[in-house]
Design a protein around this motif. Sequence first.
Motif, PDB file in Angstrom:
ATOM      1  N   UNK A  18      -0.146  12.777 -21.539  1.00 36.87           N
ATOM      2  CA  UNK A  18      -1.198  13.737 -21.236  1.00 36.87           C
ATOM      3  C   UNK A  18      -2.406  13.098 -20.546  1.00 36.87           C
ATOM      4  N   UNK A  19      -2.519  11.778 -20.625  1.00 43.86           N
ATOM      5  CA  UNK A  19      -3.681  11.089 -20.068  1.00 43.86           C
ATOM      6  C   UNK A  19      -3.596  10.998 -18.553  1.00 43.86           C
ATOM      7  N   UNK A  20      -4.745  10.784 -17.932  1.00 40.90           N
ATOM      8  CA  UNK A  20      -4.802  10.725 -16.472  1.00 40.90           C
ATOM      9  C   UNK A  20      -3.999   9.552 -15.927  1.00 40.90           C
ATOM     10  N   UNK A  21      -4.075   8.409 -16.587  1.00 44.04           N
ATOM     11  CA  UNK A  21      -3.378   7.227 -16.089  1.00 44.04           C
ATOM     12  C   UNK A  21      -1.869   7.448 -16.049  1.00 44.04           C
ATOM     13  N   UNK A  59     -11.483   5.394 -12.565  1.00 46.60           N
ATOM     14  CA  UNK A  59     -10.350   5.300 -11.641  1.00 46.60           C
ATOM     15  C   UNK A  59     -10.616   4.243 -10.575  1.00 46.60           C
ATOM     16  N   UNK A  60     -11.808   4.255 -10.022  1.00 47.70           N
ATOM     17  CA  UNK A  60     -12.128   3.365  -8.894  1.00 47.70           C
ATOM     18  C   UNK A  60     -12.031   1.891  -9.283  1.00 47.70           C
ATOM     19  N   UNK A  69      -5.030   1.648 -10.399  1.00 44.88           N
ATOM     20  CA  UNK A  69      -5.268   2.498  -9.227  1.00 44.88           C
ATOM     21  C   UNK A  69      -5.449   1.687  -7.952  1.00 44.88           C
ATOM     22  N   UNK A  70      -5.504   0.377  -8.057  1.00 46.40           N
ATOM     23  CA  UNK A  70      -5.769  -0.450  -6.883  1.00 46.40           C
ATOM     24  C   UNK A  70      -4.717  -0.301  -5.779  1.00 46.40           C
ATOM     25  N   UNK A 123      -3.126   2.317  -4.836  1.00 48.79           N
ATOM     26  CA  UNK A 123      -3.479   3.529  -4.098  1.00 48.79           C
ATOM     27  C   UNK A 123      -4.752   3.314  -3.284  1.00 48.79           C
ATOM     28  N   UNK A 124      -5.738   2.663  -3.886  1.00 50.98           N
ATOM     29  CA  UNK A 124      -7.006   2.444  -3.205  1.00 50.98           C
ATOM     30  C   UNK A 124      -6.821   1.519  -2.004  1.00 50.98           C
ATOM     31  N   UNK A 125      -6.068   0.446  -2.189  1.00 51.85           N
ATOM     32  CA  UNK A 125      -5.897  -0.532  -1.116  1.00 51.85           C
ATOM     33  C   UNK A 125      -5.058   0.009   0.037  1.00 51.85           C
ATOM     34  N   UNK A 126      -4.187   0.962  -0.246  1.00 52.75           N
ATOM     35  CA  UNK A 126      -3.375   1.560   0.818  1.00 52.75           C
ATOM     36  C   UNK A 126      -4.010   2.813   1.403  1.00 52.75           C
ATOM     37  N   UNK A 127      -5.273   3.095   1.016  1.00 43.10           N
ATOM     38  CA  UNK A 127      -5.980   4.259   1.552  1.00 43.10           C
ATOM     39  C   UNK A 127      -5.460   5.574   1.034  1.00 43.10           C
ATOM     40  N   UNK A 128      -4.912   5.570  -0.191  1.00 43.34           N
ATOM     41  CA  UNK A 128      -4.295   6.787  -0.723  1.00 43.34           C
ATOM     42  C   UNK A 128      -4.951   7.265  -2.016  1.00 43.34           C
ATOM     43  N   UNK A 129      -6.248   7.070  -2.116  1.00 43.54           N
ATOM     44  CA  UNK A 129      -7.008   7.587  -3.249  1.00 43.54           C
ATOM     45  C   UNK A 129      -8.188   8.390  -2.723  1.00 43.54           C
TER      46      UNK A 129
END
Length: 419
Positions: free
Chosen positions: A147-150, A184-185, A190-191, A193-199
């Motif tokens: 149920x958690x976001x992660x 998240x950031x 989440x890295x 997604x962030x590093x591939x420009x998908x966040x």
Amino acid sequence: MSDLSAPGFPEEEVRQRARAGTAAAFPPPGTYGQVLFGAGRPAGGPGADALDALRIVPPVFVPQRLAKLIDLGREPDYRDVELTTAIGGFGSSLPVYVSATGSTRAAGGDLGLALSRQAGALGLPMVIGENVVPVNGYGRLGEAADRALLGRLRAYAEDLPDGLGGVAVQQSTEDADAEVWNLVYSDPAAQPLLESGRLAFELKVGQGAKPGLGGMTVLDAEAAARLGDRYGIDPVFGEDGRVLRASTPGTFTAEILRQQVRLMRNNFPRARVWVKLHPGRDVAEAARVAAEAGADAVTVDGAEGGTGWAPGAFPAQVGLPLAECLRRLAAAGPPPCLLVSGRMWEGGRAVKSLALGARAVGLGRAALLAAAEDPQAGLIRFADCLALELRLLISALGKYAPADLDRADVWSPDFPSEF
């Protein structure tokens, strides 16, 4: 989740697509040679709104088909339509994204994970809705992973194709108190997604099913006691122990919205910025403010949009229909990346929205129902059917990409000048 239902929505048609995939775009093959098909019902059928009632109108002369023929060295057909689309800074396999699902029971647990997993495998951008962290936790401190976001982030990324997809995380007033975007950031999970420009982070101004209100759910007494210091708790249901949990809708003026977008860009420079608007009477002005402030995408949720819980008067009587939102946005000049949602489930409604200025359409109830029908591949089969319909309809217009659609591709006797 077998008890999931959607009254007034074409639930069985969606479930059939989740079971049969592309075959559901056609009549049953056993009827071939025995049934003569034709226009036997009014445009849009039962429950049609102004968008359903529009007709898609292919031209006789098709210069883009000629250009495609020359390019290919053969006659093109529907399989030559390229559906890959840029959506809010993300690449997507279709002009489609999965709309926000938040903390309601319908989107939680195994169904939320199944939806995330299949959306990722398809390469479709997905929005994680508001209130997940304040209600169910982030997922690093022993909260229930399903149920958690992660858990949703990890499920989405499992089979995500290179260069496609992306996750937009919503934040409401209560989410801001829980510092959801900061969590998240800065999270190592989440890295990638962030590093591939998908966040992306999505600022929720409102939603179609209950414009002007925040998120609402039903809680039992134990959950109400746990969350009472974070949300409004109202015992509107009497003496059975269940209560209404209400989020605050947030307060916006043009300047507040402008500064919020700028703050997001300044505080989270590596994340995309999305803004979600309800179908308010000033929706075109709000979309302009958000776009000019630097939003990568502006989502408009029409009054036909779905929700896990709302007062009965709101879906029936509050907010502009999506067709009217599109008309007002077109008149004012739509934002560069306009995303729309509201009763999306088949190719015709999607193509009409694209022709009227949208970059992509959002699947909400349809995506949940498809995933509920088959948690392994229901949404995948549903998307395959939708993709086939999109290719058939776009190619019938003599075009070969969603971006080529325009207002000349739709017609209605009720709106001769607008459409």
